[in-house]
Design an enzyme around this catalytic site. Structure first.
Site, PDB file in Angstrom:
ATOM      1  NE  ARG A  37      -3.627   2.605   1.021  1.00 31.46           N
ATOM      2  CZ  ARG A  37      -4.437   3.298   0.233  1.00 31.46           C
ATOM      3  NH1 ARG A  37      -4.506   3.011  -1.054  1.00 31.46           N
ATOM      4  NH2 ARG A  37      -5.201   4.256   0.711  1.00 31.46           N
ATOM      5  CB  THR A  86     -13.195   0.124  15.053  1.00 31.25           C
ATOM      6  OG1 THR A  86     -13.972   1.087  14.313  1.00 31.25           O
ATOM      7  CG2 THR A  86     -12.057   0.833  15.751  1.00 31.25           C
ATOM      8  CB  CYS A 261     -19.849   3.795   8.672  1.00 31.93           C
ATOM      9  SG  CYS A 261     -18.232   4.543   8.437  1.00 31.93           S
ATOM     10  NE  ARG A 332     -14.216  -0.436   4.099  1.00 33.70           N
ATOM     11  CZ  ARG A 332     -13.902   0.706   4.700  1.00 33.70           C
ATOM     12  NH1 ARG A 332     -13.153   0.697   5.795  1.00 33.70           N
ATOM     13  NH2 ARG A 332     -14.327   1.864   4.211  1.00 33.70           N
TER      14      ARG A 332
END
Length: 422
Positions: A37, A86, A261, A332
């Protein structure tokens, strides 16, 4: 302020845009454990597409922005920003390992008088009760005596080119009044719309997590309405348009809730609430409902095919999009995979077309093969799952077999070409 030297730890969807922005006003170094990355970024390209090649190369060439995996290169910094994921584990419990690892990294390099600011979304108390004790232990320094802390929750919206990082109004906080002022000033230096200084780190942590929980609950309500109105033969989007003519109606649409999120963060508050003896029924029910919408879409498609006499077994199906949102490569927690896996119980002839997603990443994460080229031929069913801009240019009727089904998850296609929409 001229003595501030910033290190942003974690160069993903949140960390890189923030580090690039800080570099326009401060000496800034980005730190990440992923050498591949870092190498790609230093070559001037961000695979997440959150920072354009032009902006990234300008930061490197004209502002001295540097990305590294070398701890020694960040030891001279004095303002550390932690922006790591997280996630939750397989049981939907908070997984704090990335945050704990980042705190160990900070502990190895932080010096006296330095400040560490956390941006990762957490339940109230994580910064002071979990992260900072790790920094203390590793560094041998005493919190609020030798070093100080703040919390400024991220508000990055992947793929959003309107609400970019410099335009976001950010919440800030500090472990002492003086630290809170410094943190607030640092962020205000680069933000167009300023900040809101919270009275404590815990308030700032709580403010972030309810932003996402509120969205989750509101979308769950719309998804529930969609299920009800579909049974009644009423178009949910028509109902929403009519209701939104009232000044205080909150206009939202039903849909798949994925991403890092909204589909994850509520679990942090859900689990912590139960520690205090509170059973968060609304949030838990919202999570359950939203997590089933992929299967629900598949069921609706199968029902439509049966009604139109299209044989579901071995049917040829096209799913458009697998990322969790439009015009963004982020896969994700995408719920499109639930549509795929539900339909794959009836047919293996399923094509997933997504020019934005990384094929290898999708296969590794979800075991779903995808193509980046628009497939040829005709299909028994076409499902618009994600509204990438280029999907608007597809000739849907030409790609549909006679009697086939078009299902619009997002409610954006012309009404006369779709059989149903969520």
């Amino acid at each position: 302020m001229e003595k501030i030297k910033i290190c942003v730890i974690g160069l993903g969807y949140v960390g890189l845009p923030l580090a690039r922005l800080f570099s326009t006003k401060f000496k800034t170094i980005g730190f990440d454990m992923n050498q591949q990355r870092v190498d790609a970024l230093m070559q001037g390209h961000d695979a997440t597409l959150e920072v354009s090649d032009e902006l990234l190369q300008d930061a490197i060439n004209n502002h001295g922005f540097e990305c590294t995996t070398d701890l020694e290169k960040i030891r001279s910094c004095n303002f550390y920003v932690v922006a790591v994921p997280t996630p939750v584990d397989e049981n939907d419990y908070p997984d704090l390992r990335p945050l704990q690892g980042a705190s160990e990294t900070v502990g190895k390099v932080i010096g006296k008088g330095d400040i560490v600011v956390y941006e990762s979304t957490v339940y109230p108390g994580v910064t002071e009760e979990v992260c900072l004790p790790i920094v203390e232990k590793i560094s041998g320094l005493k919190f609020n005596t030798d070093f100080f802390a703040g919390y400024s929750p991220e508000r990055i919206n992947p793929g959003d080119k309107l609400h970019t990082v410099e335009k976001i109004k950010k919440v800030t906080s500090g472990s002492t009044p003086e630290t809170a002022d410094i943190v607030d000033k640092v962020y205000n230096t680069v933000l167009v719309n300023g900040t809101h200084k919270a009275p404590s780190i815990k308030v700032a942590e709580a403010s972030k997590i309810i932003e996402n929980a509120q969205r989750d609950v509101n979308i769950a309500f719309m998804n529930e309405l969609s299920r009800i109105f579909n049974m009644m033969g009423i178009d949910t989007h028509d109902v929403i348009e009519a209701a939104s003519s009232k000044w205080n109606f909150i206009k939202l649409s039903p849909g798949l809730v994925g991403g890092h999120c909204i589909s994850v963060d509520p679990y942090y508050l859900i689990q912590k609430a139960q520690v205090y003896g509170v059973w968060p029924r609304i949030m838990m029910n919202a999570r359950r409902l939203n997590d089933t919408m992929g299967e629900y879409v598949a069921e609706q498609v199968i029902k439509l095919m049966n009604k139109k006499g299209v044989l579901v077994k071995d049917a040829k199906i096209l799913i458009l999009g697998i990322t969790f949102k439009e015009n963004c490569p982020d896969i994700r927690n995408t719920k499109v995979v639930d549509i795929y896996h539900s339909l794959s119980e009836y047919t293996k002839d399923i094509t997933v077309f997504d020019p934005m997603a990384n094929k290898e990443a999708v296969m590794h994460e979800y075991q779903v093969p995808i193509t980046s080229e628009l497939p040829q031929g005709q299909f028994d069913a076409i499902i618009l799952a994600v509204t990438h801009d280029q999907f608007a240019r597809i000739d849907y009727k030409q790609m549909l077999r006679p009697g086939g089904v078009i299902y619009d998850v997002k409610g954006t296609l012309p009404r006369d070409i779709v059989d149903a929409r969520l």
